[in-house]
Design an enzyme around this catalytic site. Structure first.
Site, mmCIF file in Angstrom:
data_model
loop_
_atom_site.group_PDB
_atom_site.id
_atom_site.type_symbol
_atom_site.label_atom_id
_atom_site.label_comp_id
_atom_site.label_asym_id
_atom_site.label_seq_id
_atom_site.Cartn_x
_atom_site.Cartn_y
_atom_site.Cartn_z
ATOM 1 N N ASP A 1 0.826 -1.211 0.000
ATOM 2 C CA ASP A 1 0.000 0.000 0.000
ATOM 3 C C ASP A 1 0.858 1.259 0.000
ATOM 4 O OD1 ASP A 1 -2.207 -1.590 0.089
ATOM 5 O OD2 ASP A 1 -2.937 -0.928 2.038
ATOM 6 N N ASP B 1 4.292 -9.199 9.307
ATOM 7 C CA ASP B 1 4.460 -7.758 9.154
ATOM 8 C C ASP B 1 5.876 -7.452 8.676
ATOM 9 O OD1 ASP B 1 1.884 -7.227 9.891
ATOM 10 O OD2 ASP B 1 2.347 -6.644 11.952
ATOM 11 N N ASP C 1 8.348 -5.814 9.840
ATOM 12 C CA ASP C 1 9.477 -5.819 10.778
ATOM 13 C C ASP C 1 9.822 -7.222 11.266
ATOM 14 O OD1 ASP C 1 6.959 -5.758 11.961
ATOM 15 O OD2 ASP C 1 7.677 -4.851 13.822
ATOM 16 N N ASP D 1 -6.770 -8.211 14.121
ATOM 17 C CA ASP D 1 -6.334 -9.558 14.487
ATOM 18 C C ASP D 1 -7.125 -10.105 15.675
ATOM 19 O OD1 ASP D 1 -5.244 -7.675 16.210
ATOM 20 O OD2 ASP D 1 -3.165 -8.177 15.751
#
Length: 489
Positions: A91, A144, A146, A237
């Site tokens: 995105d 994700d 990271d 989540d």
């Protein structure tokens, strides 16, 4: 009138202590569940006869410093390539998109699928939902930006889905940069308690657990059966986790399977993450608590679900108790003496249980017992102090969540400082402006420091440890916040 105010503050203080006691007893029960799991031992399923199709989703938004690292890591996943799909759900609105596409070209023949959205509708939940509609896999792993998925991640998690009732498998987060600073050590200390004690305890006791947003695998049919990803909370989540488990799906948590990740190294980034987690948790509590309580689950499951959903609300209570304690302590300083002074023991008992949970989690999450013991004794009071010092910031997030105030999904900046390719001063994503609450945190530190001085002046020490920890906690939060917000200018 002064007596009415004094006793009103006393009532708030006692009410808050009782809530903290109830919260600590729920944590204590999870600790018992953790010990029960240790006695039961581990059962690892055998590999499936044929490995199923898996889609790995990588939601990314403006991640210049970590995107390449993530893509390099997923190419090392040990899994049949004809059974694997890697969806890069991008995105981004900056150069990250060009960087990702260039990196993908370096791995010609690897099953990357690049998906770029021109809008961020639904934020992360929206990206996952759009990707799911095109996903070829029967199982969906999510990481994700990271995170660094290990090469054996899929071959360790997928076997648990041979039980057709299992809808999700969550793994334990570990920390790439835990030793970077005091702040990263404190975050690791907190997360270890969640992943070592809470998740294991809930899973062992048959209570609701949650997908942690990353480092886990879903059965695709489970996501669809539960209603797919929704973006009406900041913690999509936790929301999907409750919707799936209310429909009867079983979740598995495996602490021995690790998912390494980066911890935010500065307070402004920590606060951004904490605000989203705590507000989203409160939004999910508002969304799911009533339906869970009216369900056919056992009373034990319902009570743990309520404690879980309202977990972030403890910061509202801590803020209330700490502010009320100023008035209650003032009563003691001015000679009020009654049986209320003994009620403080309730708070200390609850405080001791909470401390024990974090203490045990640190010992079990480290290999060297004696070194871990010493480290726990040193870091525990600092951690508890800073947690209380975060109460104002996190209480604001919880209040917004419970009251229905909406706000956009603000990503936590990533840094990858260990690579040497970036530093705090040049990080382009540090655009946070310092909020008014930071100045209030500095003021509260001063107020509680004055209460400590008054305790010595009048030799009234009942609240001295509590107020000393609050003075230190708010002070450290204020100083580190002030420094980190200045980096964005």
């Amino acid at each position: 009138m002064p007596e009415i105010i004094s006793y009103s503050l006393l009532a708030l203080y006692i009410l808050g202590m009782l809530i903290i006691l109830g919260y600590s007893l729920a944590l204590g029960h999870l600790l018992l569940g953790f010990w029960k799991s240790k006695r039961a031992g581990e059962r690892t399923p055998s590999d499936p006869i044929e490995w199923p199709r898996v889609t790995v989703q990588l939601p990314i938004f403006n991640e210049l410093y970590v995107a390449e690292r993530l893509l390099d890591a997923v190419t090392k996943i040990d899994y049949p390539l004809d059974r694997l799909e890697i969806q890069v759900l991008d995105d981004s609105t900056d150069e990250t998109s060009d960087l990702i596409q260039k990196k993908i070209k370096e791995y010609a023949g690897f099953p990357f699928v690049y998906v770029h959205r021109t809008n961020r509708q639904g934020f992360k939940a929206g990206a996952l939902k759009e990707g799911l509609a095109e996903a070829k896999g029967d199982f969906i792993a999510i990481f994700d930006a990271d995170f660094l998925p290990t090469s054996d991640f899929l071959k360790k998690t997928i076997p648990y889905f041979q039980n057709d009732h299992v809808g999700m498998v969550q793994t334990r987060w570990t920390h790439l940069n835990e030793k970077h600073s005091l702040l990263t050590r404190l975050q690791a200390f907190a997360l270890d308690a969640h992943f070592t004690i809470e998740q294991v305890g809930r899973n062992t006791l048959g209570a609701f657990i949650n997908f942690n947003g990353t480092g886990g695998v879903w059965r695709k049919t489970c996501i669809l059966d539960a209603g797919n990803w929704e973006d009406d909370t900041l913690t999509e989540d936790l929301d999907l986790s409750y919707r799936a488990q209310k429909k009867g799906w079983k979740f598995v948590y495996r602490p021995e399977i690790h998912s390494p990740a980066e911890l935010p190294p500065i307070m402004s980034a920590i606060k951004s993450q904490q605000f989203r987690w705590n507000k989203g948790g409160a939004e999910c509590a508002k969304k799911h608590a009533q339906s869970v309580l009216s369900s056919k689950f056992s009373l034990k499951t319902k009570l743990h679900a309520v404690a879980h959903l309202f977990n972030s609300s403890i910061f509202l209570v801590i803020l209330m108790v700490s502010l009320a304690s100023i008035g209650v302590a003032w009563m003691g300083l001015n000679g009020f003496s009654s049986s209320w002074t003994q009620i403080a023991g309730l708070f200390l008992f609850g405080f001791a249980i909470i401390a024990l949970v974090y203490f045990v989690s640190h010992l079990y999450s480290r290999k060297r017992f004696w070194a871990s013991l010493v480290e726990s004794l040193l870091i525990l009071p600092v951690f508890l102090s800073v947690s209380m010092g975060m109460a104002l910031h996190n209480a604001q997030a919880v209040w917004e969540g419970l009251s229905g105030k909406k706000s956009p999904f603000i990503r936590t900046p990533k840094f990858n400082l260990e690579s040497g390719k970036s530093n705090l001063k040049t990080n382009r994503y540090l655009k946070f402006s310092m909020p008014l609450t930071t100045w209030i945190e500095g003021g509260l530190s001063l107020v509680f420091f004055i209460m400590v001085l008054l305790a010595f002046r009048y030799e009234y020490f009942l609240f001295l440890p509590f107020h000393a920890m609050l003075a230190f906690g708010y002070g450290l939060v204020f100083i580190t916040s002030f420094r980190s917000y200045s980096l964005g200018k």
